[in-house]
Design a protein around this motif. Structure first.
Motif, mmCIF file in Angstrom:
data_model
loop_
_atom_site.group_PDB
_atom_site.id
_atom_site.type_symbol
_atom_site.label_atom_id
_atom_site.label_comp_id
_atom_site.label_asym_id
_atom_site.label_seq_id
_atom_site.Cartn_x
_atom_site.Cartn_y
_atom_site.Cartn_z
ATOM 1 N N GLY A 119 1.055 1.549 -3.771
ATOM 2 C CA GLY A 119 -0.278 1.618 -4.369
ATOM 3 C C GLY A 119 -0.598 0.501 -5.340
ATOM 4 O O GLY A 119 -1.387 0.691 -6.265
ATOM 5 N N LEU A 144 0.807 -1.214 0.000
ATOM 6 C CA LEU A 144 0.000 0.000 0.000
ATOM 7 C C LEU A 144 0.840 1.264 0.000
ATOM 8 O O LEU A 144 0.305 2.362 -0.152
ATOM 9 N N ASN A 145 2.150 1.109 0.156
ATOM 10 C CA ASN A 145 3.025 2.276 0.048
ATOM 11 C C ASN A 145 3.218 2.676 -1.411
ATOM 12 O O ASN A 145 3.270 3.870 -1.738
ATOM 13 N N LYS A 155 -6.617 9.038 2.618
ATOM 14 C CA LYS A 155 -5.937 10.147 3.285
ATOM 15 C C LYS A 155 -6.569 10.361 4.661
ATOM 16 O O LYS A 155 -7.733 10.006 4.877
ATOM 17 N N LYS A 185 -4.742 1.598 -2.233
ATOM 18 C CA LYS A 185 -4.160 2.642 -1.403
ATOM 19 C C LYS A 185 -4.987 2.840 -0.149
ATOM 20 O O LYS A 185 -6.155 2.439 -0.077
ATOM 21 N N ALA A 199 -4.900 -1.239 -8.581
ATOM 22 C CA ALA A 199 -4.431 -0.177 -7.688
ATOM 23 C C ALA A 199 -4.979 -0.418 -6.287
ATOM 24 O O ALA A 199 -6.061 -0.980 -6.109
#
Length: 327
Positions: free
Chosen positions: A293, A290-291, A316, A313, A311
């Motif tokens: 993505g 997940l760093n 935020k 992630k 993808a």
């Protein structure tokens, strides 16, 4: 914690004149040509958010959470109250207050987003007055959301019963909360939300969409175990993914399944995986870093083997807040 109060932005004002000081703040901004809400806009606040900084919060951490709350409040106009308890306490220490506000203009002058902050520093001897002061600072006709950050013990947080019972949502981050915080007998356990789980929204959506092409029977027949592996930085997210997977598997009717979690040795810090093991020839595994993505699906449910890159992630911080608060 006095340093936290000093480090956060805002204009120090008398505690007894917070509302008047906020109005003056916007008047001064407007008179100097800076973006400021109109009288109508100033009443457009949608929610109250109380950010309660624990004694373990550092100055840099406090600034980070303040900035997160500000970005969130630009999307959802908010009155944000930041509480800063003091480490030291003596008879000469009193409650202090700051006010802060900012506006941003979007694609047009009519698209104006504003947020208001009240920052309160208080000694523990003033604990009995804190809830009354918070009730004055917030808009009583709007929902209250309570975000305690970096508390060292569940019992310390449980002392703030007014906030825990009045809040529509209580936002905890299992990555930094005391052990068993999510299972602690809070006054309103149904209101507690985990920010670590909220950060996984895109991950859960991607896995759910991939698996939705198969029937519940295909996914659960002969399923023997579900295992989550995680890197060093994603322990809380790993437990959140396992809890979500267990909830979905049980909802499909499968009960005789072993659920487990472990940290994977030598894996990237932000590694996360989900594996289904079957007693027949079926298989499913999802892995991700997940760093960077990136994630990968490998599945074999007899009809055809599937290999798919996708993808992936984490949300935020401000997006995680909205996910935990409203959904």
């Amino acid at each position: 914690m006095a340093d936290l109060f000093e480090a956060l932005p805002g204009l120090e004002v008398p505690v007894g004149s917070i509302a008047k000081s906020l109005a003056s703040l916007w008047e001064e901004a407007a008179s100097s040509g800076k973006p400021a809400p109109s009288v109508e806009d100033s009443r457009a606040t949608q929610i109250n958010l109380v950010v309660h900084l624990g004694l373990n919060t550092t100055i840099d951490d406090a600034k980070t959470q303040f900035d997160t709350a500000a970005r969130f409040a630009m999307r959802y106009p908010s009155r944000v109250v930041v509480l800063c308890p003091l480490q030291e306490d003596d008879k000469s220490t009193t409650m202090r207050a700051k006010v802060y506000g900012e506006c941003a203009i979007g694609k047009s002058k009519q698209d104006k987003r504003c947020c208001e902050f009240v920052i309160l520093s208080y000694p523990r001897s003033f604990r009995q007055y804190l809830e009354s002061e918070v009730s004055i600072c917030i808009s009583s006709d709007l929902p209250l959301y309570y975000w305690p950050h970096r508390f060292s013990a569940n019992a310390n947080l449980a002392d703030y019963r007014y906030l825990l019972t009045k809040a529509k949502r209580i936002l905890l981050d299992s990555a930094i909360s005391p052990r068993e915080a999510l299972s602690y007998p809070w006054p309103k356990p149904e209101a507690v939300r985990d920010l670590a789980s909220a950060r996984l929204l895109h991950v859960k959506q991607a896995i759910g969409q991939f698996l939705s092409r198969y029937s519940p029977q295909v996914l659960t027949n002969d399923l023997t175990s579900v295992c989550v592996e995680h890197g060093e930085k994603l322990t809380a997210e790993g437990y959140a993914l396992l809890a979500w997977s267990k909830d979905r598997i049980l909802a499909c009717g499968s009960k005789l399944v072993d659920f487990s979690i472990k940290q994977r040795a030598n894996a990237p810090h932000f590694y996360l995986s989900l594996r289904f093991t079957y007693s027949n020839s079926q298989s499913f595994v999802w892995t991700a870093d997940l760093n960077v993505g990136h994630s990968h699906f490998e599945a074999d449910f007899k009809t055809a083997k599937t290999s798919l890159d996708a993808a992936a992630k984490l949300l935020k911080p401000e997006e995680s807040l909205s996910e935990a608060m409203f959904f």
